[in-house]
Design an enzyme around this catalytic site. Structure first.
Site, PDB file in Angstrom:
ATOM      1  N   CYS A 258     129.985  37.594 -20.017  1.00  0.00           N
ATOM      2  CA  CYS A 258     130.788  37.083 -20.589  1.00  0.00           C
ATOM      3  C   CYS A 258     131.388  37.759 -22.046  1.00  0.00           C
ATOM      4  O   CYS A 258     132.509  38.285 -22.264  1.00  0.00           O
ATOM      5  CB  CYS A 258     130.978  35.648 -20.763  1.00  0.00           C
ATOM      6  N   HIS A 259     130.269  37.202 -22.657  1.00  0.00           N
ATOM      7  CA  HIS A 259     129.903  38.382 -24.192  1.00  0.00           C
ATOM      8  C   HIS A 259     129.155  38.918 -24.645  1.00  0.00           C
ATOM      9  O   HIS A 259     128.720  38.881 -25.580  1.00  0.00           O
ATOM     10  CB  HIS A 259     130.079  37.188 -25.709  1.00  0.00           C
ATOM     11  N   GLY A 260     128.463  39.128 -23.241  1.00  0.00           N
ATOM     12  CA  GLY A 260     127.561  40.409 -23.801  1.00  0.00           C
ATOM     13  C   GLY A 260     125.749  39.979 -24.303  1.00  0.00           C
ATOM     14  O   GLY A 260     125.229  40.079 -25.568  1.00  0.00           O
TER      15      GLY A 260
ATOM     16  N   PRO B 289     125.301  36.888 -28.515  1.00  0.00           N
ATOM     17  CA  PRO B 289     125.735  36.251 -29.718  1.00  0.00           C
ATOM     18  C   PRO B 289     125.554  34.837 -29.363  1.00  0.00           C
ATOM     19  O   PRO B 289     124.978  34.023 -29.991  1.00  0.00           O
ATOM     20  CB  PRO B 289     127.345  35.836 -29.235  1.00  0.00           C
TER      21      PRO B 289
ATOM     22  N   TYR C 118     141.466  33.804 -29.170  1.00  0.00           N
ATOM     23  CA  TYR C 118     140.012  33.664 -27.929  1.00  0.00           C
ATOM     24  C   TYR C 118     139.600  35.092 -28.877  1.00  0.00           C
ATOM     25  O   TYR C 118     138.450  35.298 -29.257  1.00  0.00           O
ATOM     26  CB  TYR C 118     140.433  34.372 -26.875  1.00  0.00           C
TER      27      TYR C 118
END
Lengths: 178, 416
Positions: free
Chosen positions: A142-144, A157, B292
């Site tokens: 999703c966000h690494g 993150p 987002y």
């Protein structure tokens, strides 16, 4: 209108008791409503499960559902355990030793809640073919966020390590989670 | 009540018993409207109309929908396949949300460009921001009801934002979910809220219109109306003009509904929700993308959440941040450029929000900023987004406004 007020304290008493009743009632009612929205008894009843890990070969992993969330159970190879133990605490964002995250004598098995601590996605890495990130554990697409073989956050993150749920070994290969 | 009843026939009879004829008459026939309004002044009415359409189609859809994790996805598919005209109702509702946001975003741009938050319009503006936040909440919960895999993971990611709050975060998220993950209790309460909040929205829109009629419409010149020479009656002049433009807007809306109904959606949401499989790439609906992108630009979890919330709060603070007495950007050369840069930043943030953070930034396959990563691009344009608000109070100190006409009539007729 021109009437004399006989005893002002009576009026004050009426007003004060009305306000106090209203105030207490409002607070009590609000708390009750808010509380009714917390997890109900049937949700809480499914709070613990038992898993048999006898069929797991070193290097393999299984995913089980616990409280609506996936739990990753990975049987690690000796090299992977050495790898996890060899990391300096200063290199970690959320410092925890591998020993703190496993049961003594059962270091082979890593049991973590498979929910990324960033925004709750399921990290990849349970299947052989999955991308496992830069540290050989799990990778959240999703966000690494990259997790190592001890489920600790190493890059990305997410602020915390994959949480270790409450669990115990009932027998050599039987785990009770929750 | 003390005023003489000037209405005849049934209207007069009713007005005597229920005073609704005179306000309606006042709203439509005696609301002084600036003569020089341009087409940008139609989007409020369009948004209102779409809100009505959303409530209507939503009511009918709710009669066929089942808010349970076992049946939600199938009941939506049943609406699409078995219910008479169910596909139409659902496509109208689903794309209606997108077009509602299109109308509202243009409406907000109009407000910023022409300084429509100035001149005792603070409450009007704040009510507008409240409407935007309510719309976002309603749209988000509505998207969850489909219970597709993107619905499920969208809800998981967004509700998890609250876990960033120190100390109480995790407890709060468990409370929101009514369990230890997004599940049946979550779906049920989201359905109820998705049903109920639009009526709250309706009430706030009512207050927004009331506040508008108290202060009066702004106009492209940003100069107050000074008398009858500056105004025209709302009806029939503006109602006619609005009807024409509404027709144009709805033609585009219906083109999408009938010919490309899934253009703005994600294919993966036609897969049922699966708590064990996160989609490779979670993307919110397009109207959330700029926010987002801001969320992802900040490498810290709590910081990202604060920045995202701050992006909306900053908009709400405009009446206090903009110190210039001149409203319209037409007469403010510096502000005019700033608004355009701001809009471009919002659009690029929208593109950024739709892509994988580690990749190079692309628009339709073209690397527009060389090898610059999506993440870095997002950070640059997040800085520009907030830079707009930070710079705003200082602009009047060095900006030299253009020459302004003295009145609306002078600008049109050449004399006051």
């Amino acid at each position: 209108m021109a009437e004399q007020v006989q005893d002002e304290s009576k009026r004050d008493f009426l007003a004060l008791s009305a306000y106090v009743t209203l105030g207490v009632g409002t607070v009590a009612g609000t708390l009750g409503i808010l509380n009714s929205l917390t997890p109900s008894a049937d949700v809480l009843a499914l709070a613990s499960i038992e898993v048999d890990v006898a069929s797991l070969a070193p290097g393999q992993a299984i995913t089980v559902m616990w409280r609506g969330k996936p739990v990753f159970i990975r049987r690690r190879t000796p090299e992977q355990i050495d790898d996890a133990r060899g990391v300096a605490l200063s290199a970690l964002k959320d410092p925890q030793t591998d020993a703190e995250r496993t049961v003594e004598g059962k270091e082979e098995y890593l049991v973590v809640v498979g929910v990324c601590t960033h925004l709750g996605c399921i990290p990849k890495g349970q299947k052989e073919a999955d991308v496992r990130g830069d540290f050989g554990g799990w990778y959240c697409p999703c966000h690494g966020s990259h997790y190592d073989i001890s489920g600790r956050i190493r890059k990305g993150p997410a602020p915390l390590n994959l949480p270790v749920p409450e669990y115990e070994f009932l027998s050599d290969t039987n785990i009770k989670i929750g | 009540m003390s005023q003489a009843n000037q209405y005849k026939g049934f209207a007069g009879w009713l007005e005597k018993r229920l005073p609704i004829i005179s306000p309606a008459d006042h709203f439509f026939n005696h609301y002084p409207t600036p003569r020089n309004l341009n087409y940008f002044w139609n989007f409020g009415a369009i948004a209102g109309l779409l809100m009505g359409l959303m409530i209507l189609t939503g009511l009918i859809l709710a009669m066929q929908y089942t808010p349970s994790t076992l049946h939600a996805f199938d009941s939506v598919e049943r609406i699409m396949r078995d219910v008479n005209y169910g596909w139409l109702l659902r496509y109208l509702h689903m794309n209606g949300a997108s077009f509602f946001f299109i109308a509202v975003y243009i409406h907000i741009f109009r407000g910023v460009y022409y300084g429509s938050y100035k001149g005792e319009r603070e409450v009007l503006w704040i009510l507008g921001i409240v409407i935007l936040v309510l719309m976002m909440a309603i749209a988000f919960m509505g998207y969850s009801l489909v219970w597709g895999n993107m619905s499920f993971w969208g809800v998981t990611v967004i509700t998890n934002l609250f876990s960033a709050i120190p100390v109480v975060g995790d407890t709060l998220v468990t409370w929101l979910w009514g369990g230890f993950s997004v599940d049946n209790p979550t779906l049920n309460r989201f359905f109820v809220l998705h049903f109920a909040l639009p009526f709250v929205l309706l009430a706030v829109v009512g207050l927004h219109v009331l506040a508008l009629h108290q202060v009066g419409s702004n106009n492209p010149l940003g100069i107050d109306m000074k008398g009858p020479q500056d105004t025209m009656s709302f009806h029939p002049y503006f109602t006619m003009e609005k009807l024409f433009f509404i027709g144009l807007f709805f033609t585009i809306y219906f083109l999408v509904v009938f010919f490309a109904p899934n253009m703005l959606g994600e294919a993966i949401n036609y897969e049922p929700a699966n708590p064990l499989s996160t989609p490779e790439h979670i993307v919110p609906e397009w109207y959330f993308l700029p926010f987002y992108a801001i969320l992802r630009s900040i490498p810290d979890k709590l910081g990202g959440v604060i920045a995202m919330g701050g992006a909306i709060v900053a908009l709400g603070l405009l009446p206090w941040l903009d110190r210039s007495p001149i409203r319209s950007a037409r007469f403010r050369p510096v502000f005019q450029i700033m608004v355009f840069v701001f809009v471009i930043a919002c659009i690029i943030l929208g593109f950024v929000g739709a892509q994988v953070p580690a990749d190079a930034f692309q628009i339709y396959g073209v690397q527009v900023f060389g090898s610059l990563s999506v993440l870095r691009t997002g950070q640059i344009f997040t800085a520009i987004y907030f830079g707009f608000f930070v710079l705003l109070p200082f602009v009047p100190l060095f900006e030299r406004p253009r020459k302004m006409p003295r009145s609306i009539a002078e600008a049109i007729d050449g004399h006051a």
